[in-house]
Design a protein around this motif. Structure first.
Motif, PDB file in Angstrom:
ATOM      1  N   THR A 161      -5.661   2.648  -5.286  1.00  0.00           N
ATOM      2  CA  THR A 161      -4.336   2.778  -5.757  1.00  0.00           C
ATOM      3  C   THR A 161      -3.967   4.020  -5.556  1.00  0.00           C
ATOM      4  OG1 THR A 161      -5.308   3.531  -7.969  1.00  0.00           O
ATOM      5  CG2 THR A 161      -5.013   1.065  -7.787  1.00  0.00           C
ATOM      6  N   VAL A 162      -2.567   4.456  -6.240  1.00  0.00           N
ATOM      7  CA  VAL A 162      -2.018   5.891  -5.647  1.00  0.00           C
ATOM      8  C   VAL A 162      -2.801   6.943  -6.419  1.00  0.00           C
ATOM      9  CG1 VAL A 162       0.018   7.315  -6.095  1.00  0.00           C
ATOM     10  CG2 VAL A 162       0.306   5.025  -4.805  1.00  0.00           C
ATOM     11  N   ASN A 163      -3.239   6.410  -7.757  1.00  0.00           N
ATOM     12  CA  ASN A 163      -3.981   7.187  -8.658  1.00  0.00           C
ATOM     13  C   ASN A 163      -5.393   7.431  -8.267  1.00  0.00           C
ATOM     14  OD1 ASN A 163      -3.331   8.750 -11.342  1.00  0.00           O
ATOM     15  ND2 ASN A 163      -5.420   7.403 -11.982  1.00  0.00           N
ATOM     16  N   ASP A 164      -5.899   6.448  -7.478  1.00  0.00           N
ATOM     17  CA  ASP A 164      -7.264   6.694  -7.042  1.00  0.00           C
ATOM     18  C   ASP A 164      -7.354   7.817  -5.915  1.00  0.00           C
ATOM     19  OD1 ASP A 164      -8.192   4.749  -8.533  1.00  0.00           O
ATOM     20  OD2 ASP A 164      -8.050   3.267  -6.812  1.00  0.00           O
ATOM     21  N   VAL A 165      -6.080   7.975  -5.091  1.00  0.00           N
ATOM     22  CA  VAL A 165      -5.890   8.844  -3.833  1.00  0.00           C
ATOM     23  C   VAL A 165      -5.727  10.173  -4.528  1.00  0.00           C
ATOM     24  CG1 VAL A 165      -4.533   9.178  -1.867  1.00  0.00           C
ATOM     25  CG2 VAL A 165      -5.006   6.862  -2.200  1.00  0.00           C
ATOM     26  N   VAL A 166      -4.943  10.312  -5.432  1.00  0.00           N
ATOM     27  CA  VAL A 166      -4.473  11.420  -6.091  1.00  0.00           C
ATOM     28  C   VAL A 166      -5.736  12.155  -6.557  1.00  0.00           C
ATOM     29  CG1 VAL A 166      -3.319  12.627  -7.914  1.00  0.00           C
ATOM     30  CG2 VAL A 166      -1.957  11.048  -6.376  1.00  0.00           C
TER      31      VAL A 166
ATOM     32  N   ILE B 220       0.282   9.397   1.082  1.00  0.00           N
ATOM     33  CA  ILE B 220      -0.512   8.971   0.066  1.00  0.00           C
ATOM     34  C   ILE B 220      -0.574   7.427  -0.023  1.00  0.00           C
ATOM     35  CG2 ILE B 220      -0.811   8.711  -2.568  1.00  0.00           C
ATOM     36  CD1 ILE B 220       0.654  11.561  -2.714  1.00  0.00           C
ATOM     37  N   LYS B 221       0.581   6.596   0.409  1.00  0.00           N
ATOM     38  CA  LYS B 221       0.634   5.370   0.405  1.00  0.00           C
ATOM     39  C   LYS B 221      -0.022   4.759   1.536  1.00  0.00           C
ATOM     40  CE  LYS B 221       4.751   4.381  -2.122  1.00  0.00           C
ATOM     41  NZ  LYS B 221       6.081   3.717  -2.136  1.00  0.00           N
ATOM     42  N   LEU B 222      -0.097   5.477   2.649  1.00  0.00           N
ATOM     43  CA  LEU B 222      -0.885   5.130   3.839  1.00  0.00           C
ATOM     44  C   LEU B 222      -2.334   5.040   3.581  1.00  0.00           C
ATOM     45  CD1 LEU B 222      -1.047   4.781   7.078  1.00  0.00           C
ATOM     46  CD2 LEU B 222      -1.129   7.299   7.076  1.00  0.00           C
ATOM     47  N   ILE B 223      -2.800   6.208   2.900  1.00  0.00           N
ATOM     48  CA  ILE B 223      -4.472   6.209   2.615  1.00  0.00           C
ATOM     49  C   ILE B 223      -4.652   5.184   1.885  1.00  0.00           C
ATOM     50  CG2 ILE B 223      -6.093   7.684   1.382  1.00  0.00           C
ATOM     51  CD1 ILE B 223      -4.334  10.204   2.230  1.00  0.00           C
ATOM     52  N   LYS B 224      -3.834   4.814   0.642  1.00  0.00           N
ATOM     53  CA  LYS B 224      -3.970   3.753  -0.340  1.00  0.00           C
ATOM     54  C   LYS B 224      -4.072   2.479   0.106  1.00  0.00           C
ATOM     55  CE  LYS B 224      -0.391   1.984  -2.395  1.00  0.00           C
ATOM     56  NZ  LYS B 224      -0.291   0.532  -2.335  1.00  0.00           N
ATOM     57  N   ASN B 225      -3.224   2.048   1.148  1.00  0.00           N
ATOM     58  CA  ASN B 225      -3.248   0.851   1.670  1.00  0.00           C
ATOM     59  C   ASN B 225      -4.477   0.632   2.579  1.00  0.00           C
ATOM     60  OD1 ASN B 225      -0.897   0.237   0.397  1.00  0.00           O
ATOM     61  ND2 ASN B 225       0.326   0.931   2.173  1.00  0.00           N
ATOM     62  N   THR B 226      -4.753   1.681   3.476  1.00  0.00           N
ATOM     63  CA  THR B 226      -5.846   1.537   4.280  1.00  0.00           C
ATOM     64  C   THR B 226      -7.075   1.424   3.584  1.00  0.00           C
ATOM     65  OG1 THR B 226      -4.649   2.829   5.833  1.00  0.00           O
ATOM     66  CG2 THR B 226      -7.089   2.630   6.211  1.00  0.00           C
TER      67      THR B 226
END
Length: 512
Positions: A283-288, A273-279
């Motif tokens: 935010t983590v919430n956006d990804v989730v 999730i953090k990999l997607i967030k950073n790329t």
């Protein structure tokens, strides 16, 4: 202050009466709503442990921590007649052993799959049994049950009137310690505080920068007011007439007063999730939210396809288009928002150890989040759509407005009316969504290292609740479902995990 009693000069009676009044605390408006018959909500959390549970150790630990919190050592008392009834918390002597249940389980030698099915059935049974109102409203079930994720399992059950999910989780964490150092409280990740564009502008001393900063502030204020006004109209429309599409995951809570709920969970990599967030610079919430949108799309596509097959409506054209869903689906989620100024774990630990004071209660509002349901050629489009919506929601006072309006309705019309209005508004949406940040290091519950935490809530009028809890380098996804509506929640978990991997692969391909 002394309370005098006419015709009685007994000092003992005066002091006893004084203590009773001092210990009686009225319920907050939100707590009273959670006790309304049509909105009776509970928080339930499944916790996995790395080693076998020693009940006597946990009971002794609770005696020195949790029951020192006023809400966990008070019972609910109803005063007056039904129409003018008042509810209060009254301190009482707590027998911890009465709140810790250790069932006799005969499945130790069975396979993990059977153990996990037993756990799901056990937790589901708990959702049908109300807490004993003559005692403080909490229970802890300790199961000598080995699953694929844990050596033993604990199940915490709290009435939602004790506090909101954020405060209850913080209190539970305040009872825990780092495994690496039993004297230290759990550490939560620090939120990044990037410098905003406006703050960079103020660093300059030129008149142009100050003018531009003023224009930006004014424009932000205008957009905040406009967004809040639009969101307020949408909330009113949702409460009165605007209903979500009747999809295979939307329940109808007018048909029954109470339901057995099913709780399932899955643990995935937080690093993914953090990999997607950073790329994607999210935010983590956006990804989730984006992954959840993709998962719901896949799940509904399959459910609609299965329905077509059953009624014989599948034809050559539908197979060619491979899209079984209606063209337009309105599917919205109530996202819970914590409005309380931060109460740290340290503050709660001090309250239990030193009897100091700190903020407590149900300080929650919610926003109505519209999921964009539809198949996308590019899986990253789900992330972009979710981020656009949530960014716009962040520039609105919708959550504060729902909280204040709820308090106003309770004060003006009473708890029953308020509960009916909230239930009606939620019933016109499809699901609930919540995300909590957990510790970054392994923690222990009175010497018992924890492998995962899966919290959720039930009692509100939704057939699906998605809850996300981070812990160390993992994210636990908890789904609470009405099994009469969603009979295959594990398939929805599969869709969530597959959507995460699909989006991760797209992100890595884009990066390469």
């Amino acid at each position: 202050m002394e309370i005098k009693i006419e015709g009685d000069t007994s000092e003992t009676r005066t002091v006893r009466k004084y203590e009773e009044v001092e210990q009686e605390i009225p319920l907050s408006p939100a707590a009273r709503v959670f006790h309304a018959p049509k909105f009776n909500c509970y928080v339930i959390t499944v916790v996995g442990f790395k080693r076998k549970i020693e009940p006597h150790v946990i009971i002794d630990g609770l005696k020195h921590t949790l029951i020192r919190h006023p809400r966990f050592s008070s019972k609910l008392v109803n005063n007056g007649k039904k129409k003018r009834q008042t509810q209060s918390w009254v301190r009482t002597n707590v027998v911890v052993e009465d709140h810790v249940i250790v069932p006799d389980i005969k499945t130790q030698n069975k396979e993990n799959a059977n153990a996990e099915a037993f756990l799901e059935s056990y937790v589901s049974d708990l959702t049908t049994v109300p807490l004993d109102m003559s005692k403080p409203l909490w229970e802890l079930h300790l199961l000598d049950l080995k699953t694929s994720e844990a050596e033993n399992v604990g199940v915490m059950k709290f009435h939602h009137s004790l506090g909101d999910g954020m405060s209850l989780m913080a209190l539970v964490l305040a009872c825990m310690r780092k495994t690496s150092n039993p004297d230290e409280l759990p550490s939560l990740p620090h939120k990044n505080q990037p410098s905003s564009r406006s703050s960079r502008l103020t660093a300059g001393s030129s008149s142009d920068s100050r003018f531009l900063w003023l224009v930006m502030v004014l424009w932000s204020a205008i957009m905040l007011a406009l967004n809040t006004f639009c969101d307020a109209l949408k909330v009113i429309a949702t409460t009165t007439f605007l209903k979500d599409t009747e999809t295979p995951i939307k329940g109808d809570f007018r048909l029954s007063k109470s339901k057995r709920m099913c709780l399932v969970h899955r643990t995935v990599s937080l690093d993914d999730i953090k990999l997607i967030k950073n790329t994607m610079k999210m935010t983590v919430n956006d990804v989730v939210l984006g992954v959840s949108q993709a998962a719901l799309t896949q799940y509904l596509e399959r459910r609609y396809g299965e329905t077509k097959k059953k009624v014989g409506e599948e034809d050559v054209e539908s197979k060619r288009n491979s899209n079984n869903m209606p063209k337009r689906i309105r599917l919205r989620s109530a996202i819970l928002v914590n409005l309380r100024p931060n109460t740290g774990i340290q503050d709660l630990a001090d309250m239990m150890a030193k009897k100091s004071k700190c903020r407590w209660g149900n300080w929650i509002g919610y926003i109505v989040f519209p999921f964009s349901i539809g198949l996308c050629d590019d899986p990253l489009e789900h992330l972009r759509k979710a981020k656009r919506i949530i960014d716009r929601k962040k520039n609105s006072l919708e959550a504060v407005l729902t909280y204040i309006t709820g308090k106003f309705i309770i004060k003006l019309f009473g708890v029953e009316v308020a509960a009916n209005i909230i239930k009606r508004a939620l019933s016109n949406t499809t699901m609930s969504f919540s995300n909590l940040i957990g510790p970054i290091e392994e923690i222990s519950f009175y010497g018992h290292p924890i492998t995962y935490m899966a919290p959720s809530v039930y009692g509100h009028p939704h057939a699906l609740t998605m809850h996300f809890q981070s812990y160390m380098n993992q994210m636990t996804i908890s789904f609470t479902v009405d099994p009469t509506v969603i009979s295959d929640p594990h398939r929805l978990l599969d869709d969530w995990e597959k959507s995460l991997q699909s989006i991760k692969a797209a992100v890595q391909e884009r990066g390469s």
